[in-house]
Design an enzyme around this catalytic site. Structure first.
Site, PDB file in Angstrom:
ATOM      1  N   HIS A  12      33.142  33.975  41.899  1.00  0.00           N
ATOM      2  CA  HIS A  12      32.038  34.983  42.257  1.00  0.00           C
ATOM      3  C   HIS A  12      31.301  34.680  43.458  1.00  0.00           C
ATOM      4  O   HIS A  12      31.546  33.539  43.985  1.00  0.00           O
ATOM      5  CB  HIS A  12      30.836  34.748  40.965  1.00  0.00           C
ATOM      6  CG  HIS A  12      30.217  36.141  40.875  1.00  0.00           C
ATOM      7  ND1 HIS A  12      28.987  36.499  42.092  1.00  0.00           N
ATOM      8  CD2 HIS A  12      30.231  37.263  40.329  1.00  0.00           C
ATOM      9  CE1 HIS A  12      28.600  37.471  41.618  1.00  0.00           C
ATOM     10  NE2 HIS A  12      29.231  38.058  40.823  1.00  0.00           N
ATOM     11  N   ASP A  15      33.656  38.968  33.608  1.00  0.00           N
ATOM     12  CA  ASP A  15      34.742  39.411  33.066  1.00  0.00           C
ATOM     13  C   ASP A  15      35.673  38.752  32.148  1.00  0.00           C
ATOM     14  O   ASP A  15      36.582  39.236  31.631  1.00  0.00           O
ATOM     15  CB  ASP A  15      35.610  40.275  34.222  1.00  0.00           C
ATOM     16  CG  ASP A  15      34.878  41.334  34.821  1.00  0.00           C
ATOM     17  OD1 ASP A  15      34.377  41.959  34.210  1.00  0.00           O
ATOM     18  OD2 ASP A  15      34.757  41.410  36.217  1.00  0.00           O
TER      19      ASP A  15
HETATM   20  N1  ACO Z   1      41.737  31.896  41.342  1.00  0.00           N
HETATM   21  C1  ACO Z   1      42.040  31.151  42.195  1.00  0.00           C
HETATM   22  N2  ACO Z   1      41.486  30.665  43.504  1.00  0.00           N
HETATM   23  C2  ACO Z   1      40.321  31.729  43.683  1.00  0.00           C
HETATM   24  C3  ACO Z   1      39.714  32.531  42.809  1.00  0.00           C
HETATM   25  C4  ACO Z   1      40.336  32.712  41.495  1.00  0.00           C
HETATM   26  N3  ACO Z   1      39.914  33.525  40.466  1.00  0.00           N
HETATM   27  N4  ACO Z   1      38.694  33.073  43.285  1.00  0.00           N
HETATM   28  C5  ACO Z   1      38.444  32.416  44.567  1.00  0.00           C
HETATM   29  N5  ACO Z   1      39.603  31.629  44.734  1.00  0.00           N
HETATM   30  C6  ACO Z   1      39.663  30.700  46.101  1.00  0.00           C
HETATM   31  C7  ACO Z   1      40.154  31.649  47.208  1.00  0.00           C
HETATM   32  O1  ACO Z   1      41.574  31.473  47.230  1.00  0.00           O
HETATM   33  C8  ACO Z   1      39.316  30.862  48.367  1.00  0.00           C
HETATM   34  O2  ACO Z   1      40.225  29.545  48.541  1.00  0.00           O
HETATM   35  P1  ACO Z   1      40.422  29.156  50.049  1.00  0.00           P
HETATM   36  O3  ACO Z   1      38.933  28.739  50.335  1.00  0.00           O
HETATM   37  O4  ACO Z   1      41.132  27.889  50.164  1.00  0.00           O
HETATM   38  O5  ACO Z   1      40.727  30.155  50.674  1.00  0.00           O
HETATM   39  C9  ACO Z   1      38.106  30.376  47.916  1.00  0.00           C
HETATM   40  O6  ACO Z   1      38.260  30.108  46.515  1.00  0.00           O
HETATM   41  C10 ACO Z   1      36.951  31.209  47.945  1.00  0.00           C
HETATM   42  O7  ACO Z   1      37.274  32.563  47.584  1.00  0.00           O
HETATM   43  P2  ACO Z   1      36.990  33.874  48.253  1.00  0.00           P
HETATM   44  O8  ACO Z   1      38.038  34.925  47.797  1.00  0.00           O
HETATM   45  O9  ACO Z   1      36.905  33.763  49.535  1.00  0.00           O
HETATM   46  O10 ACO Z   1      35.515  34.317  47.630  1.00  0.00           O
HETATM   47  P3  ACO Z   1      34.843  35.608  47.623  1.00  0.00           P
HETATM   48  O11 ACO Z   1      33.287  35.230  47.355  1.00  0.00           O
HETATM   49  O12 ACO Z   1      35.228  36.436  48.788  1.00  0.00           O
HETATM   50  O13 ACO Z   1      35.569  36.295  46.361  1.00  0.00           O
HETATM   51  C11 ACO Z   1      35.851  37.040  44.194  1.00  0.00           C
HETATM   52  C12 ACO Z   1      34.866  36.217  44.931  1.00  0.00           C
HETATM   53  C13 ACO Z   1      36.590  38.367  44.777  1.00  0.00           C
HETATM   54  C14 ACO Z   1      35.108  37.237  42.759  1.00  0.00           C
HETATM   55  C15 ACO Z   1      37.011  35.924  43.745  1.00  0.00           C
HETATM   56  O14 ACO Z   1      36.460  34.843  43.268  1.00  0.00           O
HETATM   57  C16 ACO Z   1      38.166  36.800  42.816  1.00  0.00           C
HETATM   58  O15 ACO Z   1      39.089  37.149  43.434  1.00  0.00           O
HETATM   59  N6  ACO Z   1      38.100  36.182  41.471  1.00  0.00           N
HETATM   60  C17 ACO Z   1      39.128  36.824  40.664  1.00  0.00           C
HETATM   61  C18 ACO Z   1      38.703  38.389  40.312  1.00  0.00           C
HETATM   62  C19 ACO Z   1      37.550  38.374  39.492  1.00  0.00           C
HETATM   63  O16 ACO Z   1      37.376  37.771  38.430  1.00  0.00           O
HETATM   64  N7  ACO Z   1      36.925  39.615  39.870  1.00  0.00           N
HETATM   65  C20 ACO Z   1      35.314  39.714  39.165  1.00  0.00           C
HETATM   66  C21 ACO Z   1      34.323  39.101  39.724  1.00  0.00           C
HETATM   67  S1  ACO Z   1      32.827  39.474  38.874  1.00  0.00           S
HETATM   68  C22 ACO Z   1      32.546  41.062  39.135  1.00  0.00           C
HETATM   69  O17 ACO Z   1      32.929  41.855  39.878  1.00  0.00           O
HETATM   70  C23 ACO Z   1      32.013  41.784  37.766  1.00  0.00           C
END
Ligand code: ACO
Length: 429
Positions: free
Chosen positions: A305, A362
């Site tokens: 998140h 979720d």
């Molecule tokens: N699985 C694996 N790796 C992940 C995940 C995940 N679910 N989420 C983040 N990471 C990693 C990224 O690859 C990144 O790694 P890096 O620093 O080595 O490049 C690091 O963690 C940071 O992630 P970002 O994408 O930069 O974080 P951001 O805050 O932009 O994204 C998000 C947040 C979009 C929710 C992300 O965690 C994600 O894609 N999760 C999966 C989708 C999801 O569950 N979405 C629902 C969110 S809650 C909602 O909207 C109701």
């Protein structure tokens, strides 16, 4: 008038920037004068470190896992409130009195019918249309059915009630039509959630009787989604609204943003991921390893998140609701066990620990929706109904805020400098 300032030295020039402190002690540097005084702008892709507004609606502390609406902890609302009451709280800034709640319920019933002409629209969407695309189009179309301008607070209240009530009816209606079934009309003798369940599942051959536990679980589900401050879809609503577009167009934009798999669309993706694990027999270890690989875009859906760097408080409640409701409904869903194993494996893996990746709302919500009987492609629609109070309240707050302007960030141009036009005849093949 600020009492605290941050000192910034740029190009040898010293600048005093006012510090704004929120009621929970959160601090922000007001950089509005930066460009005029220094020529600099700030760079913050994804606005992860940008405060776009001052807001009274929702407080989140991502490090401590705190979520409160109008000051009230989400745990207390989930335990004691109803979705209709929480929606009132979020939109109006206070809990309703008994009389206000009764009046609100009467108004919700008054507004629950959808114009019959809208059914013709529904019939014309291709059968395989995703319900989120349909919902977004239909909410935008509401403006054509209700073109009156919103000039007073009373007008706004009416529109808010209209959206809360009709979007719920429209969602159930689109489900029935997508299955080729007869549309079930709303009933004034049912509460908001029971009414929705009845419109979804009642039929002339199989009369539906909303179960109290299912109604309670749906109330909790919608309360948990009611608002989440400046998330992607809410910013979409506010961005469109900041151009003074009407509220239906603004909320339609929010629905489109919510559809995305990194946002609300994740609830559908979680179930698809868990189903794939179940059907393929893939090991939990392999799934976790796959989600960690840089060369593989597949993430662990329902994990991570932007704000929460600890367990999402909503996910904790959702997990408890699943543990309570599934056995009561005598649902033995293997996906719940897989989800728990996946959570355990991820939370003991250094990749997820180091990046502070925990289950978000979720992760368990789809399991609850499945148990209630909601089809997977309707999951994000369920989220959208729940998020309506937040979108409505945030749209209004932004619209009423004298400090707000049209949302229009800057950029740092990295392209070609001035380049002469080359006529087609002189261009190289
Ligand atoms: N699985 C694996 N790796 C992940 C995940 C995940 N679910 N989420 C983040 N990471 C990693 C990224 O690859 C990144 O790694 P890096 O620093 O080595 O490049 C690091 O963690 C940071 O992630 P970002 O994408 O930069 O974080 P951001 O805050 O932009 O994204 C998000 C947040 C979009 C929710 C992300 O965690 C994600 O894609 N999760 C999966 C989708 C999801 O569950 N979405 C629902 C969110 S809650 C909602 O909207 C109701």
């Amino acid at each position: 008038m600020a009492t605290e300032y941050a000192k910034l030295i740029i190009d040898g020039k010293e600048l005093q920037l006012p510090v704004i402190t929120g009621t929970e002690g959160e601090k922000a540097i007001d950089i509005r004068s930066l460009r005029q005084t220094t020529g600099f702008i700030t760079y913050d892709p994804g606005f992860g470190n940008t405060g776009s507004c001052k807001s009274d609606i929702t407080f989140m502390d991502g490090e401590k896992g705190i979520l409160r609406h109008r000051g009230i902890p989400i745990e207390e609302l989930a335990e004691q409130s109803t979705f209709v009451e929480t929606a009132y709280l979020i939109i109006n800034g206070k809990l309703p009195s008994r009389q206000e709640l009764i009046t609100n319920s009467i108004l919700l019933n008054d507004q629950s019918m959808v114009h019959e002409d809208m059914q013709i629209f529904y019939q014309n969407f291709p059968r395989l249309s995703h319900p989120m695309g349909i919902l977004s189009a239909m909410v935008n179309a509401l403006r054509s059915f209700y073109p009156e301008l919103m000039q007073t607070d009373e007008d706004f209240q009416k529109v808010a009630i209209r959206l809360l009530s009709k979007v719920r009816t429209m969602a159930a209606m689109s489900y029935k039509i997508s299955r080729g079934h007869k549309v079930i009309y709303p009933r004034a003798d049912y509460t908001y959630c029971a009414n929705f369940l009845n419109m979804m599942f009642d039929s002339p051959v199989n009369p539906y009787n909303p179960d109290d536990d299912v109604v309670a679980a749906l109330n909790t589900f919608w309360i948990l989604h009611a608002d989440h401050e400046q998330n992607c879809s809410t910013m979409a609503v506010k961005t469109v609204g900041s151009a003074k577009a009407n509220i239906y167009a603004s909320i339609s934009a929010g629905i489109s943003a919510l559809w995305g798999t990194l946002h609300g669309g994740a609830n559908q993706k979680v179930i698809e991921m868990l189903t794939e694990i179940h059907n393929s027999g893939a090991s939990i270890k392999d799934v976790v390893e796959r989600a960690k690989r840089k060369d593989n875009p597949v993430r662990l859906m329902g994990f991570g998140h932007r704000v929460y760097k600890t367990y999402d408080p909503r996910a904790k409640i959702m997990k408890k609701v699943c543990d309570k409701v599934l056995p009561k409904l005598k649902v033995d869903d293997p996906l719940l066990d897989i989800a728990k194993q996946l959570e355990e494996a991820a939370l003991s893996d250094s990749y997820f620990i180091d990046k502070n990746l925990y289950p978000n709302v979720d992760f368990y919500s789809g399991i609850l929706l499945r148990a209630i009987g909601i089809p997977t492609n309707m999951f994000t629609v369920m989220f959208a109904i729940g998020r309506l109070p937040g979108w409505i309240a945030q749209w209004k707050e932004n619209n009423d805020d004298p400090e707000q302007k049209i949302i229009r960030p800057r950029q740092i141009y990295m392209g070609e400098t001035v380049t002469p036009y080359v006529p087609l005849s002189k261009r190289l093949e």
